[in-house]
Design an enzyme around this catalytic site. Structure first.
Site, short mmCIF file in Angstrom:
data_model
loop_
_atom_site.label_atom_id
_atom_site.label_comp_id
_atom_site.label_asym_id
_atom_site.label_seq_id
_atom_site.Cartn_x
_atom_site.Cartn_y
_atom_site.Cartn_z
N PRO A 54 35.70 17.38 21.91
CA PRO A 54 34.77 16.96 22.53
C PRO A 54 33.67 16.11 21.46
O PRO A 54 33.52 16.52 20.23
CB PRO A 54 33.74 18.46 22.72
CG PRO A 54 35.05 19.63 22.68
CD PRO A 54 35.87 18.86 21.59
N THR A 56 30.06 14.22 21.90
CA THR A 56 28.67 13.87 22.52
C THR A 56 28.40 12.33 22.12
O THR A 56 28.35 12.11 20.92
CB THR A 56 27.56 14.94 22.00
OG1 THR A 56 27.93 16.06 22.43
CG2 THR A 56 26.19 14.20 22.62
N GLN A 131 34.60 20.90 28.05
CA GLN A 131 33.63 21.97 27.15
C GLN A 131 32.52 22.15 27.83
O GLN A 131 31.61 21.12 28.37
CB GLN A 131 33.35 21.19 25.90
CG GLN A 131 32.86 22.25 24.87
CD GLN A 131 32.36 21.55 23.52
OE1 GLN A 131 31.51 20.77 23.71
NE2 GLN A 131 33.10 22.03 22.40
N HIS A 199 31.44 26.57 24.53
CA HIS A 199 30.90 26.10 23.09
C HIS A 199 29.85 27.20 22.72
O HIS A 199 28.93 27.54 23.21
CB HIS A 199 30.24 24.91 23.49
CG HIS A 199 29.65 23.99 22.35
ND1 HIS A 199 29.37 24.60 20.98
CD2 HIS A 199 29.76 22.78 21.97
CE1 HIS A 199 29.17 23.58 20.21
NE2 HIS A 199 29.31 22.25 20.95
N HIS A 202 28.02 25.08 16.33
CA HIS A 202 27.08 24.28 15.80
C HIS A 202 25.40 24.43 16.22
O HIS A 202 24.77 23.50 16.38
CB HIS A 202 27.55 22.78 16.13
CG HIS A 202 28.84 22.46 15.47
ND1 HIS A 202 29.65 21.56 16.18
CD2 HIS A 202 29.44 22.85 14.48
CE1 HIS A 202 30.67 21.77 15.53
NE2 HIS A 202 30.42 22.31 14.39
N TYR A 204 24.05 25.51 18.94
CA TYR A 204 23.61 25.48 20.29
C TYR A 204 23.60 26.90 20.98
O TYR A 204 23.50 27.98 20.27
CB TYR A 204 24.73 24.73 21.14
CG TYR A 204 24.54 23.15 20.71
CD1 TYR A 204 23.53 22.22 21.07
CD2 TYR A 204 25.64 22.83 19.82
CE1 TYR A 204 23.39 21.06 20.52
CE2 TYR A 204 25.42 21.43 19.04
CZ TYR A 204 24.36 20.40 19.51
OH TYR A 204 24.19 19.17 19.09
N ARG A 355 36.41 11.23 15.35
CA ARG A 355 35.99 9.69 14.89
C ARG A 355 36.97 8.77 14.99
O ARG A 355 37.17 7.72 15.32
CB ARG A 355 35.29 9.53 13.47
CG ARG A 355 34.01 10.35 13.54
CD ARG A 355 33.57 10.69 11.94
NE ARG A 355 34.64 11.43 11.07
CZ ARG A 355 34.52 11.81 9.97
NH1 ARG A 355 33.74 10.97 9.08
NH2 ARG A 355 35.56 12.49 9.48
#
Length: 406
Positions: A54, A56, A131, A199, A202, A204, A355
């Protein structure tokens, strides 16, 4: 990687035996490593263990619907058959569409747009998980106010650098968010998706309940280790009941300090979750774990990372191959080969590349053939509604030559 030390004793030097000779084992070649050993994951037979995770990237429309050019983006990264492609984090309700140009999987328009993406991934012979998340206090307060939506979290604890204080979610709202995860999972499967990744990482929403730094509740949803884990476990169980365990995965980030969602007892908190998951009748499709090196606060935004050097081994030991595990956190082809062969060699492990997969739509092909990678361009990671830094990274010449149409 271990080194081998040998000592030679045949010298007649009066200065004693020669120093030990250090022999470095040959490096692991990614193409010949377990990265390219097929693996059954849930209902999916993956041809290799390189995962598109995933990411964003804010390329959705203002109404949180995927834009048409996102079809190419996902399909390109599914270009090697047998690849697991996982979508960017997607809101389970309009209340959780808390930032500009992030996606939802709620309205008919959103579902139709995602179905095109799912179909495009499948057309490449690859697999697709969505996700799904709630954002909670990670939403932008001004953005929520403009839409007339409540800014909320597990408790009325503000995030550092944010003036607004979220409202503590009510019991009704907690039950509604559980149902929203269930409803969204059903929509994903109905649209052709192979499964959903829940998820809980991190900082959330689900992670805001898990964190004792955020969750200050005194009811059954807070306080003890068991109570703080209650929401994520209730969500997982409800989604499993709705779509089947082999279509459900869970993402966790034990060491992340991102968005201030730290845990005082990391081992105790996560071992409790693992043990509770293993009491379920059937295993999840997979578990997705973020290494300490993958904390977004440090990796992306240069913030604090307080757990560097700590490993995920305690979770993999407890999970004990109940189902495969994806690890993520700044891997390169070489370190990924080492991870699956040595560090995580006794477990069914896959490696996610974020990345590098963004910058190399043919990443799997490049790693298999030892081709140099494109360099990613961080300033273009989050260009809303823009194909720059998204669909303009090239395939390798070798890939294009191999796949040229006659």
């Amino acid at each position: 990687m271990a080194t081998v030390t040998t000592t030679t004793t045949t010298s007649t030097s009066t200065n004693g035996p020669p120093p030990p000779k250090t022999i470095q084992p040959p490096p692991i070649i990614p193409a010949t490593s377990r990265l390219f050993k097929p693996l059954q994951v849930g209902k999916m037979q993956l041809d290799h263990r390189i995962v598109f995770p995933p990411l964003t990237r804010n390329r959705n429309a203002d109404d949180h619907t995927p834009l048409p050019f996102m079809v190419k983006y996902y399909a390109d990264r599914a270009s090697t058959p047998g690849t697991l492609v996982i979508s960017e984090a997607t809101a389970v309700s309009h209340l959780e569409e808390g930032q500009d140009n992030t996606p939802g999987f709620v309205s008919e328009r959103q579902v139709a747009a995602w179905k095109q993406i799912i179909d495009a991934v499948h057309a490449k012979g690859s697999y697709y998980f969505q996700q799904i998340w709630g954002m909670g206090r990670a939403s932008f307060p001004e953005f929520m106010a403009k839409k007339g939506l409540k800014y909320r979290s597990s408790s009325a604890v503000p995030m550092a650098g944010v003036d607004a204080v979220p409202e503590e979610m009510t019991e009704d709202e907690i039950q509604e968010i559980i149902q929203s995860f269930v409803d969204t999972a059903r929509r994903v499967i109905a649209a052709g998706g192979d499964g959903v990744e829940i998820h809980c990482a991190h900082g959330y929403l689900l992670d805001q309940f898990l964190s004792d730094a955020v969750n200050k509740r005194t009811d059954k949803w807070g306080g003890s280790t068991e109570n703080r884990a209650r929401l994520v476990l209730e969500v997982v169980k409800a989604v499993v009941d709705a779509v089947g365990a082999d279509r459900v995965a869970l993402r966790l980030s034990p060491y992340a300090a991102f968005q201030d969602a730290e845990k005082g007892d990391i081992h105790g908190q996560y071992l409790y979750i693992i043990n509770e998951l293993k009491k379920m009748p059937a295993p999840l499709a997979y578990l997705s774990l973020v290494e300490a090196t993958g904390d977004p606060g440090a990796l992306i935004f240069g913030g604090k990372s307080v757990n560097q050097g700590r490993t995920l081994d305690f979770i993999l030991e407890a999970w004990d191959n109940w189902s495969p595990v994806i690890v993520a956190g700044g891997y390169t082809p070489a370190t990924a080969g080492w991870a699956v062969e040595e560090h995580y060699g006794k477990w069914d492990t896959l490696v996610a590349f974020g990345r590098h997969f963004l910058a190399n739509p043919d990443l799997v092909f490049r790693i298999r053939n030892g081709i140099e990678l494109n360099k990613y361009n961080r300033p273009t990671f989050y260009l809303a509604k823009n194909e720059v830094g998204y669909n303009d990274y090239p395939f390798s010449d070798e890939y294009l030559a191999t796949h040229a149409k006659p």
